[in-house]
Write an enzyme that holds these catalytic residues in place. Structure first.
Site, PDB file in Angstrom:
ATOM      1  N   ALA A 149       0.822  -1.223   0.000  1.00 22.56           N
ATOM      2  CA  ALA A 149       0.000   0.000   0.000  1.00 22.56           C
ATOM      3  C   ALA A 149       0.854   1.269   0.000  1.00 22.56           C
ATOM      4  O   ALA A 149       0.349   2.359  -0.278  1.00 22.56           O
ATOM      5  CB  ALA A 149      -0.947   0.003   1.208  1.00 22.56           C
ATOM      6  N   SER A 183      -0.283  -4.751  10.405  1.00 22.48           N
ATOM      7  CA  SER A 183      -1.138  -4.745  11.615  1.00 22.48           C
ATOM      8  C   SER A 183      -2.618  -4.839  11.241  1.00 22.48           C
ATOM      9  O   SER A 183      -3.372  -3.883  11.400  1.00 22.48           O
ATOM     10  CB  SER A 183      -0.865  -3.515  12.487  1.00 22.48           C
ATOM     11  OG  SER A 183      -0.681  -2.322  11.755  1.00 22.48           O
TER      12      SER A 183
END
Lengths: 179, 179
Positions: A17, A87
């Site tokens: 990303a 995460s």
């Protein structure tokens, strides 16, 4: 003289990303401004803190909490910390928000299609072929932040725009007052 | 205005030598002087950084390096760190001295006889009976520092004397200059 404030910029998002790119961009800009900064990214963490942990849910949680523990030690001592970690689980990130000093959730948001098309490290290909199991976005969930402090849409923004957003937030919230 | 200097007071010594007592005493004195201090002791570390590691040589080394990594992140950001860990192997401690910022080796020196007689946690008894394997001083070596920066003889000095020694060293070496 005002006291410096530490903070934790917690960059969460899919593999590919743009978390690392953003974290290093932010590191440069913050250092130029005289801020003490430490970057904790996946590679640093796996090498120095979490050798031996797998990518199971339990071990991922342990890894994320461990990074949160270290980030908090720094943040509460007036250091700016940039964490760059997938995460993927919402409950863990929310727990960190509650238990750490000046936690700022930055959602590095690019669609799975975009990330998979980039596939910088060739990991999505391996995940699709089954060579890697439990890969976030493919056969393990990524739980989007519900109320992130900042969202950077890295597939439509330039890196400069994303950096400006984060710096703008830090400025507004008085994290960047010089000592 | 002088810049604050971080440091790592690395307290090494046998179980029961008085590392925890000294570390908490030092923490109080340093905080009273307005120094930013973090204590990393065995319990904190096992809970937050090293769950799952055993007491084998390899895992012990991993644990010690991991604590050194975290201590260094803090020390290089002007935090005073007090580490309280048996850290029995000389080569590992020497490696940390080379790779961290302002590493100060403090040998918390009490003889095995004294530590075993105290046996605050009942661990020596278990080690002697074979219930615990690989216990430092009993069936695993403690390698004494060859050139420690400070030696505190905790079986003959008072805690105040030991603290004064450490504070004296920090003062002489200009670690305690106020910001």
């Amino acid at each position: 003289m005002e006291k410096k404030r530490g903070f934790i910029l917690w960059l969460t998002g899919l593999s590919g990303a743009g978390k690392s790119t953003l974290s290093h961009g932010l590191e440069s800009v913050l250092k130029e401004r005289g801020i003490s900064v430490e970057v904790l990214d996946g590679d640093i963490v796996r090498t120095n803190l979490s050798q031996g942990l797998s990518f199971s849910k339990e071990d991922r949680d342990t890894n994320v909490y461990r990074v949160g523990f270290v980030a908090n030690l720094l943040s509460r001592n007036q250091v700016g910390v940039i964490v760059s970690l997938i995460s993927p689980y919402r409950d863990v990130r929310n727990k960190l928000r509650e238990t750490t000093t000046n936690f700022i959730e930055v959602y590095v948001n690019a669609s799975l299609e975009v990330c998979e098309a980039r596939d910088v490290k060739g990991l999505y290909l391996k995940a699709r072929s089954g060579e890697i199991k439990g890969f976030t976005g493919i056969d393990d969930p990524y739980e989007e932040p519900m109320n992130p402090d900042i969202v950077c849409y890295t597939s439509v923004e330039t890196i400069e725009e994303s950096i400006a957003k984060v710096i703008g937030f830090l400025t507004e919230q008085n994290y960047l007052t010089d000592a």
